[in-house]
Design a protein around this motif. Sequence first.
Motif, PDB file in Angstrom:
ATOM      1  N   ARG A  67       0.808  -1.251   0.206  1.00  0.00           N
ATOM      2  CA  ARG A  67       0.104   0.000   0.061  1.00  0.00           C
ATOM      3  C   ARG A  67       0.957   1.219   0.000  1.00  0.00           C
ATOM      4  O   ARG A  67       0.428   2.229  -0.661  1.00  0.00           O
ATOM      5  N   GLN A 131      -9.516 -14.405  -5.597  1.00  0.00           N
ATOM      6  CA  GLN A 131      -8.602 -13.920  -4.675  1.00  0.00           C
ATOM      7  C   GLN A 131      -8.244 -12.379  -5.368  1.00  0.00           C
ATOM      8  O   GLN A 131      -7.983 -11.360  -4.420  1.00  0.00           O
ATOM      9  N   ARG A 132      -8.496 -12.125  -6.740  1.00  0.00           N
ATOM     10  CA  ARG A 132      -7.920 -11.130  -7.220  1.00  0.00           C
ATOM     11  C   ARG A 132      -9.033  -9.754  -6.807  1.00  0.00           C
ATOM     12  O   ARG A 132      -8.737  -8.791  -6.506  1.00  0.00           O
ATOM     13  N   GLU A 135      -8.702  -9.101  -3.316  1.00  0.00           N
ATOM     14  CA  GLU A 135      -7.372  -8.260  -3.089  1.00  0.00           C
ATOM     15  C   GLU A 135      -7.466  -6.835  -3.315  1.00  0.00           C
ATOM     16  O   GLU A 135      -7.257  -5.813  -2.534  1.00  0.00           O
ATOM     17  N   TYR A 136      -8.250  -6.443  -4.502  1.00  0.00           N
ATOM     18  CA  TYR A 136      -8.718  -5.308  -4.988  1.00  0.00           C
ATOM     19  C   TYR A 136      -9.581  -4.592  -3.843  1.00  0.00           C
ATOM     20  O   TYR A 136      -9.496  -3.261  -3.880  1.00  0.00           O
ATOM     21  N   TYR A 139      -7.363  -4.025  -0.521  1.00  0.00           N
ATOM     22  CA  TYR A 139      -6.024  -3.129  -0.615  1.00  0.00           C
ATOM     23  C   TYR A 139      -6.551  -1.787  -1.245  1.00  0.00           C
ATOM     24  O   TYR A 139      -6.013  -0.761  -0.950  1.00  0.00           O
TER      25      TYR A 139
END
Length: 252
Positions: A67, A131-132, A135-136, A139
């Motif tokens: 980040r 998962q992607r 994640e988006y 984060y």
Amino acid sequence: ETFYDKLAPSPAFVLGWKIPPRRTPSYYALALAGDLLFEGDSSRLYQKLVKGQESVVSIQGGVDERRGPSAWYIFALPKPGEEVVEIRDQIFAEIKQLATTGPSEEEMEKLRNSLSNDAVRGRQSSMYRAQRIAEYALYDNDPQLFDSELSIYLSITAEEIKNAVSEFLDVDNRVVLDIIPSEFSEELEEVEPAASPLPAGEPQQPTSPAPQVPPPPPVKPTVGAAPAAVLGEPDPVTGELEQPTDSPKPTK
């Protein structure tokens, strides 16, 4: 820094740079620069050091995205007998060339094809998609990046890659970690310890608790003696042992 590794069969080194946070224009450009330099058998450093000069066993790298400020690193494992400093200088020279001339149009076309191919293959897996998206959402607070990030990568130009490499990689502000086998460190007269030694503990350490041993089994009676379980309670008047087969005595 220098790290003495007991398990290392031969010397190696790691190079690291600090780069901008994830999902910034410079981050995307530096991620593509990494693909050009060390990703796959057709990358610049693989073709030059592994297949061309055959001076390293393997070379790899990646982007540690965060980040906040992220990291861009390269790991190289030279062949025994090769000069580590010379290999490292060749890597710096290749980075400088990319920062000066930028990638060719052929390399940019290869990057676009590889990005599109990876996106199609990844979407075939439900686990990869989940998962992607997670994640988006976690984060970046934008799960729809899963659908738009490929277009961001494809929009990066060769000029942007050249400028990003020149600003963040072709600099002296970097980390160089030499990994040396412990057998080589024994030849040195004095080697600084990796950490300060801890003070000695108490000379008398508490011992472990006593083992939990079950009690021994009861001793078997001798031959001819009546077992204790067969004998009854003694009579309170006569003192004779009452046999379990005796009928109960009447009470007054």
